[in-house]
Design a protein around this motif. Structure first.
Motif, PDB file in Angstrom:
ATOM      1  N   THR A 136      12.611 -26.193  68.712  1.00 11.61           N
ATOM      2  CA  THR A 136      11.121 -26.104  68.487  1.00 11.61           C
ATOM      3  C   THR A 136      10.642 -26.840  67.711  1.00 11.61           C
ATOM      4  OG1 THR A 136      11.109 -23.664  69.086  1.00 11.61           O
ATOM      5  CG2 THR A 136       9.072 -24.613  68.066  1.00 11.61           C
ATOM      6  N   TYR A 215       8.195 -21.365  59.460  1.00 10.01           N
ATOM      7  CA  TYR A 215       8.634 -20.420  60.339  1.00 10.01           C
ATOM      8  C   TYR A 215       8.185 -19.025  59.864  1.00 10.01           C
ATOM      9  CZ  TYR A 215      11.819 -24.211  61.973  1.00 10.01           C
ATOM     10  OH  TYR A 215      12.013 -25.373  62.610  1.00 10.01           O
ATOM     11  N   LEU A 235       3.255 -27.962  61.485  1.00 10.97           N
ATOM     12  CA  LEU A 235       3.696 -26.901  62.612  1.00 10.97           C
ATOM     13  C   LEU A 235       3.870 -25.511  62.137  1.00 10.97           C
ATOM     14  CD1 LEU A 235       4.102 -26.325  65.607  1.00 10.97           C
ATOM     15  CD2 LEU A 235       6.229 -26.795  65.354  1.00 10.97           C
ATOM     16  N   VAL A 237       5.369 -22.157  63.250  1.00 14.02           N
ATOM     17  CA  VAL A 237       6.191 -21.607  64.440  1.00 14.02           C
ATOM     18  C   VAL A 237       6.102 -20.048  64.086  1.00 14.02           C
ATOM     19  CG1 VAL A 237       8.342 -21.535  65.424  1.00 14.02           C
ATOM     20  CG2 VAL A 237       7.619 -23.658  64.256  1.00 14.02           C
ATOM     21  N   SER A 238       5.072 -19.533  64.876  1.00 15.63           N
ATOM     22  CA  SER A 238       4.784 -18.071  64.684  1.00 15.63           C
ATOM     23  C   SER A 238       5.771 -17.307  65.732  1.00 15.63           C
ATOM     24  CB  SER A 238       3.513 -17.843  64.979  1.00 15.63           C
ATOM     25  OG  SER A 238       3.216 -16.277  64.946  1.00 15.63           O
ATOM     26  N   TYR A 261      -0.683 -27.650  64.059  1.00 18.07           N
ATOM     27  CA  TYR A 261      -0.361 -27.166  65.263  1.00 18.07           C
ATOM     28  C   TYR A 261       0.340 -25.724  64.965  1.00 18.07           C
ATOM     29  CZ  TYR A 261      -0.301 -32.210  66.626  1.00 18.07           C
ATOM     30  OH  TYR A 261      -0.694 -33.176  66.980  1.00 18.07           O
ATOM     31  N   VAL A 262       0.104 -24.720  66.104  1.00 18.45           N
ATOM     32  CA  VAL A 262       0.677 -23.675  66.238  1.00 18.45           C
ATOM     33  C   VAL A 262       1.352 -23.301  67.248  1.00 18.45           C
ATOM     34  CG1 VAL A 262       0.344 -20.998  66.131  1.00 18.45           C
ATOM     35  CG2 VAL A 262      -1.192 -22.562  64.611  1.00 18.45           C
ATOM     36  N   THR A 263       2.562 -22.743  67.442  1.00 20.56           N
ATOM     37  CA  THR A 263       3.313 -22.315  68.662  1.00 20.56           C
ATOM     38  C   THR A 263       3.980 -21.039  68.475  1.00 20.56           C
ATOM     39  OG1 THR A 263       4.966 -23.070  70.313  1.00 20.56           O
ATOM     40  CG2 THR A 263       5.511 -23.430  67.958  1.00 20.56           C
ATOM     41  N   ARG A 264       3.975 -20.351  69.750  1.00 14.63           N
ATOM     42  CA  ARG A 264       4.552 -18.955  69.592  1.00 14.63           C
ATOM     43  C   ARG A 264       5.525 -19.019  70.688  1.00 14.63           C
ATOM     44  NH1 ARG A 264       6.495 -14.740  69.213  1.00 14.63           N
ATOM     45  NH2 ARG A 264       5.842 -12.670  68.936  1.00 14.63           N
ATOM     46  N   PRO A 265       6.884 -19.534  70.167  1.00 14.99           N
ATOM     47  CA  PRO A 265       7.875 -19.486  71.388  1.00 14.99           C
ATOM     48  C   PRO A 265       8.744 -18.364  71.526  1.00 14.99           C
ATOM     49  CG  PRO A 265       8.384 -20.409  69.333  1.00 14.99           C
ATOM     50  CD  PRO A 265       7.119 -20.005  69.055  1.00 14.99           C
ATOM     51  N   HIS A 269      12.279 -18.576  77.262  1.00 23.26           N
ATOM     52  CA  HIS A 269      11.819 -19.820  77.925  1.00 23.26           C
ATOM     53  C   HIS A 269      12.907 -20.944  77.592  1.00 23.26           C
ATOM     54  CE1 HIS A 269       7.849 -17.676  77.707  1.00 23.26           C
ATOM     55  NE2 HIS A 269       8.223 -17.615  79.055  1.00 23.26           N
ATOM     56  N   TYR A 270      13.415 -21.000  76.405  1.00 24.77           N
ATOM     57  CA  TYR A 270      14.220 -22.067  76.149  1.00 24.77           C
ATOM     58  C   TYR A 270      15.706 -21.921  76.778  1.00 24.77           C
ATOM     59  CZ  TYR A 270      11.358 -23.934  72.145  1.00 24.77           C
ATOM     60  OH  TYR A 270      10.223 -24.581  71.812  1.00 24.77           O
TER      61      TYR A 270
END
Length: 327
Positions: A136, A215, A235, A237-238, A261-265, A269-270
């Protein structure tokens, strides 16, 4: 059909919604294996399924990860044979059981040198750390990062790993006991969020530069302080909701605070990127654990019948490190 003991939920609710039942487990379908559990991981996502935050069709089993021995192999499965050691950390849920049928492609082989409790305790948390730190946002030597809940199950693994990668690690905790644990597991700086302003301390530690990545598995209560800890173009990472989900966000706040930037991984999916992605992620994790760079410490053990107590302890923040059920 085999009769096994398993935890079931008929309706969502508190820990008391889970009951131990005798259930029938069928033979594995094509593409599946039966894993007889030696140890079962306990994770926050399990509490989300039980409470209804992450809805699942009911009635349902519960639990995402376990480690044990392959007891039966379905048609078409070539990567496993009966007697192999295996672990898994993905659906369908139902790991809180003496045995479970799982899709073979979502399970991984466990190498010598990794114990059953270790494997069960590291799969979901360790693979989460793997995709967050190595995919990520790829943490590199010389960077400074912030990890919320550094003394939690994912945090203890991730902070050790980030330190091994050469990062300066800032961790947040809620007590002096957890601060000590975080320092022992890779944190160069520890912030007690119950007493200190996290963003102010980050600014102080970094000489005003702030961070390229935060994180955040805590969610609602840390969202703003996470954004305020980021340098421009940083970034967030939520990846969790321990304090509740982040909702009703005005995206304009990202512009105001530095074009952030914000991502909700999610791990799934990985792990689904390629047919071999899950095993490759696991091999990376097993490698750093076997090297001694990352230590997996099981701090709480419960019987299968004590699953409700395990959830109570987890949700009340009484636990440190990893918790497992031993069937």
């Amino acid at each position: 059909m085999t009769t096994i003991k398993a935890i079931r939920i008929e309706k969502t609710g508190g820990p008391e919604a889970m009951t131990l039942r005798d259930v029938e487990l069928g033979q594995p379908k094509p593409g599946e294996i039966t894993v007889r559990a030696k140890a079962i991981g306990v994770n926050f996502i399990d509490t989300y399924h039980r409470s209804g935050l992450y809805p699942v069709p009911l009635p349902s089993g519960i639990g995402m990860e376990a480690a044990g021995v392959v007891e039966a192999v379905g048609e078409g499965v070539t990567q496993f044979k009966v007697g192999d050691r295996a672990a898994y950390a993905s659906g369908p849920i139902g790991a809180y059981a003496q045995a479970n049928n799982v899709v073979a492609s979502s399970a991984v082989k466990v190498p010598d040198g990794i114990g059953d409790e270790q494997a069960a305790a590291m799969m979901l948390k360790g693979l989460t750390a793997q995709f967050l730190l190595r995919q990520t946002f790829r943490v590199e030597k010389g960077q400074t990062i912030l990890w919320h809940a550094a003394a939690g199950g994912v945090g203890l693994i991730a902070c050790q790993w980030a330190k091994h990668l050469g990062a300066t690690v800032i961790g947040t905790v809620g007590s002096e006991e957890k601060a000590k644990l975080a320092r022992e597991h890779g944190c160069d700086h520890v912030i007690d969020y119950s007493k200190e302003d996290v963003a102010a301390r980050v600014k102080e530690i970094t000489g005003g530069k702030k961070l390229p990545v935060v994180y955040d598995g805590v969610g609602k209560s840390t969202f703003i302080s996470s954004l305020d800890s980021l340098a421009p173009l940083g970034l967030l990472v939520s990846f969790g909701n321990a304090s509740g989900p982040v909702t009703d966000v005005n995206l304009g706040i990202l512009a105001q605070k530095g074009s952030l930037y914000v991502t909700r991984p999610t791990m799934f999916h990985y792990a689904a990127k390629t047919p071999t992605a899950m095993q490759e992620m696991a091999d990376d994790l097993f490698s750093v654990v076997k090297s001694g760079a990352v230590k997996i410490e099981v701090k709480q053990r419960y019987s299968l019948a004590e699953a409700a107590r395990a959830h109570i302890d987890l949700e009340s923040r009484k636990t440190v490190g990893a918790s497992v059920l031993v069937p």
